[in-house]
Design an enzyme around this catalytic site. Structure first.
Site, PDB file in Angstrom:
ATOM      1  N   THR A 126      63.655 -65.535  40.965  1.00 51.46           N
ATOM      2  CA  THR A 126      62.325 -64.739  41.054  1.00 51.46           C
ATOM      3  C   THR A 126      62.514 -63.193  41.171  1.00 51.46           C
ATOM      4  OG1 THR A 126      60.311 -64.126  42.438  1.00 51.46           O
ATOM      5  CG2 THR A 126      62.317 -65.391  43.393  1.00 51.46           C
ATOM      6  N   ASP A 127      61.827 -62.561  40.931  1.00 48.86           N
ATOM      7  CA  ASP A 127      61.865 -61.001  40.850  1.00 48.86           C
ATOM      8  C   ASP A 127      62.002 -60.566  42.575  1.00 48.86           C
ATOM      9  OD1 ASP A 127      59.181 -61.108  41.328  1.00 48.86           O
ATOM     10  OD2 ASP A 127      58.713 -59.696  40.028  1.00 48.86           O
ATOM     11  N   GLU A 128      61.242 -61.651  43.375  1.00 49.52           N
ATOM     12  CA  GLU A 128      61.132 -61.384  44.708  1.00 49.52           C
ATOM     13  C   GLU A 128      62.189 -60.843  45.599  1.00 49.52           C
ATOM     14  OE1 GLU A 128      58.126 -63.319  47.061  1.00 49.52           O
ATOM     15  OE2 GLU A 128      56.678 -63.387  45.580  1.00 49.52           O
ATOM     16  N   TYR A 151      60.278 -67.112  52.073  1.00 43.60           N
ATOM     17  CA  TYR A 151      60.452 -67.437  50.533  1.00 43.60           C
ATOM     18  C   TYR A 151      61.509 -66.895  49.872  1.00 43.60           C
ATOM     19  CZ  TYR A 151      59.554 -67.781  45.696  1.00 43.60           C
ATOM     20  OH  TYR A 151      59.560 -67.863  44.256  1.00 43.60           O
ATOM     21  N   LYS A 155      65.281 -67.896  48.271  1.00 43.24           N
ATOM     22  CA  LYS A 155      65.681 -67.895  46.768  1.00 43.24           C
ATOM     23  C   LYS A 155      66.749 -67.158  46.678  1.00 43.24           C
ATOM     24  CE  LYS A 155      63.520 -69.250  43.875  1.00 43.24           C
ATOM     25  NZ  LYS A 155      63.787 -70.562  43.007  1.00 43.24           N
TER      26      LYS A 155
END
Ligand code: NAD
Ligand code: DAU
Length: 337
Positions: A126-128, A151, A155
């Protein structure tokens, strides 16, 4: 025929991926390993469930023996790892399961993949993991990882582990980092389906902070086509950002949903902000566009309309969801804030 272990294939993106790939090609034998947490739903896979080259196994990616057994039984040589705890707000309520599934689970998959000498391991990220942007700039693959939520930190840990297996053991890995997805089968804890369903039920629409946080939205099918391409053509050890250059403040999306459903703005309710709320995400996807020839096909206007219509037509799907354990989550997340 490629024997592919797809993990988390009963969730939002994974189920759309399986339905898409089995519809496009007969070259894959898909083994879907999913724990069926609150987010997993076999109803999402009605299009695929009767196909001979589709197999479902209920189980946990953290279970080494089970994963090892599946590799032997199905002669697995390819892995696409969608399985994760995926919701930021839930990770703030309780982080443990996020580190178990997203970190330990990925480690199990990598270790078993190494033992069985897989030909490709694709980590869906994810870009997060890049953290938060100010008003300017875009995330590139070279942006340092700087995650802010339980979260996103889980990741990011998984992403680093995947790179470590490439550098240390020469494992043929690739990683994709995508921006915010929307589309059919998305669990109504995420912004777009939550706002659609609350509007339909004339319930308040809880907007965090001032509603000016920005996300970069992509239709789930465009994401899945990119994963398909990276799986087939992505270079080992590389990371590919995926995004459709569609930045929008949350409040704009909410107004658009209300307008489409002919509902009034009085449903909007500004509530206490999400702790550690990332201000802005925006993806530079020029690498996958230039190197692999991917580009998004769906315009936001077209795909959001299709998505809203899907929720209008599939009330049965979401009615069941919002009447179960979801109510307890909703109470904790919104009513007790
Ligand atoms: P989701 O929450 O809808 O689905 C996750 C699936 O994983 C569920 O079917 C669940 O049952 C399964 N699962 C959870 N723990 C498991 C375990 N221990 N073992 C086996 N299965 C397990 O998530 P999603 O939105 O479809 O996201 C899929 C992947 O894409 C995640 O890795 C997420 O980080 C990533 N991603 C999501 C977005 C987004 O906008 N939703 C964007 C970029 C990347
Ligand atoms: O960027 C990719 C990520 O996008 C994925 O990795 C995650 O799995 C996915 O959940 C998503 O994370 P976000 O936190 O950006 O998505 P969410 O839908 O939870 O929130 C989108 C924005 O809307 C965010 O700024 C918070 C805000 N929001 C969300 C909810 C659920 C609200 O204002 N009110 C809400 O009730």
């Amino acid at each position: 025929m490629k024997n592919v272990l797809v993990t988390g294939g009963a969730g939002f993106i994974g189920s759309n991926f399986i339905n898409h790939i089995l519809n496009e090609s007969d070259d894959y034998n898909i083994i879907n390993l999913d724990k069926l947490t609150y987010a997993g739903n076999l109803e999402n896979l009605k299009l695929s469930e009767d196909k001979k080259n589709y197999h479902f196994v209920k189980g946990d990616i953290c279970n080494y023996e089970l994963v090892d057994y599946l590799f032997q039984k199905f002669q697995i040589k390819f892995v696409i790892n969608f399985a994760a705890e995926s919701h930021v707000d839930r990770s703030i309520l309780g982080s443990k399961v996020f580190y178990e599934t997203n970190v330990i689970g990925t480690n199990v998959l990598l270790e078993v993949s190494r033992k069985h000498q897989v030909k490709k391991f694709l980590q869906v990220s994810t870009d997060e993991v890049y953290g938060s942007l100010g008003a300017e700039g875009l995330f590139t693959e070279k942006t340092p990882l700087s995650p802010n939520s339980p979260y996103s930190s889980s990741k990011a840990a998984a992403d680093m582990m995947v790179q470590a297996f490439y550098h240390t053991y020469g494992m043929p890995v690739v990683t994709t980092r995508c921006s915010n997805n929307y589309g059919p089968f998305q669990f109504p804890e995420k912004l777009i389906p939550l706002m659609i369903i609350n509007s339909l039920n004339n319930k308040k629409l809880p907007v965090y902070g001032d509603g000016m946080n920005v996300r970069d939205w992509i239709y789930v099918i465009d994401h899945n086509k990119a994963i398909d391409l990276v799986f087939e053509k992505g270079k080992e050890g590389e990371v590919y950002n995926i995004g459709a250059s569609n930045e929008m403040p949350n409040i704009e999306i909410i107004k658009l949903i209300l307008q489409h459903l002919n509902k009034g703005k009085e449903l909007i309710e500004f509530v206490k902000d999400r702790p550690g709320h990332d201000k802005r995400y925006a993806i530079d996807s020029s690498k996958i566009q230039n190197e692999l020839g991917w580009k998004p096909h769906f315009s936001f206007e077209q795909a959001i309309e299709h998505t809203i219509d899907w929720y209008l037509e599939n009330k049965q799907w979401w009615s069941r969801i919002i009447s179960g354990d979801y109510l307890k989550y909703y109470e904790l997340q919104y009513n007790k804030r």
